[in-house]
Design an enzyme around this catalytic site. Structure first.
Site, short mmCIF file in Angstrom:
data_model
loop_
_atom_site.label_atom_id
_atom_site.label_comp_id
_atom_site.label_asym_id
_atom_site.label_seq_id
_atom_site.Cartn_x
_atom_site.Cartn_y
_atom_site.Cartn_z
N SER A 184 0.81 -1.21 0.00
CA SER A 184 0.00 0.00 0.00
C SER A 184 0.85 1.26 0.00
CB SER A 184 -0.89 0.01 1.25
OG SER A 184 -1.50 1.27 1.45
N GLU A 217 0.21 3.66 1.74
CA GLU A 217 0.26 4.11 3.14
C GLU A 217 1.59 3.76 3.80
OE1 GLU A 217 -1.74 5.86 5.15
OE2 GLU A 217 -3.24 6.26 3.61
N TYR A 226 -1.91 0.37 10.32
CA TYR A 226 -2.12 -0.28 9.02
C TYR A 226 -0.85 -0.16 8.16
CZ TYR A 226 -3.75 -0.89 4.21
OH TYR A 226 -3.88 -1.28 2.90
#
Length: 338
Positions: free
Chosen positions: A130, A132, A154
C-alpha cells in the site's frame, strides 16, 4: 491446462474485480472467506448468475489468522497463483484495532508465505502492499526506491508484509511480488472510505434522503485511480519472467476538497452547505500527500490507468444515484402503505 488462482479477500472491492478478470481469462478461481453469521458476498454475487458459461468460482472458509488452515487449503487446491488481498484495510480503524490489524495484515502475510514455502511446487505470489507505507513522505513522487515512513498501524503492518515478501523471495526463491498500490476506488468501495462516503452521501442529499456529510481532513491529497484498472497490474506482475515490486498509480494527486468539488459539481450542487468537519475522523498521525510514479509498471508491465479522476468520480456518483433512487422508492412506498 486451466490455471488455478487463490484469492484472499475475494469479497472485497479488489477481490471482486480481480475475480472478474481471472474468470474472463479462463482461470479456475478459489476464494478464501471468513466464516460469519451473515454473508458478505454481495460484490461477487453476479459471478454466480450463469456458472455454465464460466470456469468455476469456488469459495472456501479460511482465515489469515490460522496458518494450519491456510496450509491445508493450499495443499488441497495446488494453485498456480495466489493473490493476498485479505486485510483489515481501513487506516482510521487500524488506530482503534492495532493488534488485530497487525495479526491479519502483517502476520497473516507471514503465515501465507510460510505455507507457500513448505509446498513442493510453490505458486506465484502477489502481496497487496500500500501507498500508506510511505506515510510521512520523504520524496515526491514516490517510487519503488522511496523509503517507507508509515504513519498508522495499518501502514506499519503493510511494511512488515512487504519486507517479508521480499525476504521470502530472496531467501527461498519464491516468485513473490509486491504491488504498491496507491488509492483505488470504484462503485464497490466500502461506504466508510472517504470517496465512497462522499458519493453515497451526495446522491442521498440530492434526493432528499440525507442532510449532512461529516468528514475529517479536507486538505489530504491522494493519487486516486480505478480499482478495475489496478487489478490488471496485479495479474501482469505474476506473468513476468522474474518477480519484482511495482508502484501502481495514476501520477496525479487531488485533495478531498477537489473530490467534493467534482462529485457535487456533477450533481449541480455546492457541497459547502452540507459538509461539516468532525474531529473524530482525523487520524492521530496524518498522511498529507501521496503521489505515485508508476513508470516502472508502464515500462515493464506495459500497464497504464485507463479511467480518469473525473470519470471515476462520475462512475461512482451514477452508481450511488441508482442506490439512492431505489432507497427513495422503498421509503415512499412504505410511507404510502402506512
Amino acid at each position: 491446462m486451466t490455471k488455478k488462482a487463490l484469492i484472499t479477500g475475494i469479497t472485497g472491492q479488489d477481490g471482486s474485480y480481480l475475480t472478474e478478470l481471472l474468470l474472463e481469462k479462463g482461470y479456475e478461481v478459489y476464494g478464501i472467506v471468513r466464516r460469519s453469521s451473515t454473508f458478505g458476498t454481495d460484490r461477487i454475487e453476479h459471478l454466480y448468475q450463469d456458472p455454465h458459461k464460466r470456469p468455476p468460482l469456488k469459495l472456501i472458509y479460511g482465515d489469515l489468522t490460522d496458518g494450519g488452515n491456510l496450509s491445508s487449503i493450499l495443499s488441497e487446491i495446488q494453485p498456480d497463483e495466489v493473490y493476498n488481498l485479505g486485510a483489515q484495510s481501513h487506516v482510521r480503524v487500524s488506530f482503534d484495532q492495532p493488534i488485530y490489524t497487525a495479526n491479519v495484515d502483517a502476520l497473516g502475510t507471514l503465515r501465507l508465505l510460510e505455507a507457500l514455502r513448505m509446498m513442493k511446487n510453490p505458486p506465484r505470489f502477489y502481496q497487496a502492499s500500500s501507498s500508506e507505507m510511505y506515510g510521512k513522505v520523504v520524496q515526491t513522487p514516490q517510487t519503488e526506491e522511496t523509503p517507507f515512513y508509515p504513519r498508522s498501524p495499518y501502514g506499519c503492518a503493510k511494511v512488515y508484509g512487504f519486507w517479508q515478501t521480499v525476504n521470502y523471495r530472496e531467501a527461498y526463491g519464491l516468485f513473490a511480488c509486491n504491488g504498491i498500490l496507491f488509492n483505488h476506488e470504484s462503485p464497490r468501495r466500502g461506504e466508510t472510505f472517504v470517496t465512497r462516503k462522499i458519493t453515497r452521501a451526495a446522491a442521498r442529499i440530492k434526493l432528499g434522503l440525507q442532510k449532512k456529510l461529516y468528514l475529517g481532513n479536507l486538505e489530504a491529497s491522494r493519487d486516486w485511480g480505478f480499482a478495475g484498472d489496478y487489478v490488471e497490474a496485479m495479474w501482469r506482475m505474476l506473468q513476468q519472467e522474474t518477480p519484482d515490486d511495482y508502484v501502481v498509480a495514476t501520477g496525479q494527486t487531488h485533495t478531498v476538497k477537489e473530490f467534493l468539488d467534482e462529485v457535487f459539481g456533477y450533481l449541480e450542487m455546492d457541497w459547502k452547505p452540507y459538509v461539516e468537519i468532525d474531529p473524530r475522523y482525523y487520524r492521530p498521525t496524518e498522511v498529507d500527500l501521496l503521489l505515485g510514479d508508476a513508470a516502472k509498471a508502464r515500462r515493464i508491465l506495459n500497464w497504464s490507468p485507463k479511467v480518469t479522476f473525473r470519470e471515476l468520480a462520475r462512475m461512482m456518483v451514477d452508481a450511488d444515484l441508482k442506490l439512492a433512487d431505489n432507497e427513495k422508492v422503498l421509503k415512499d412506498h412504505g410511507c404510502r402503505k402506512q
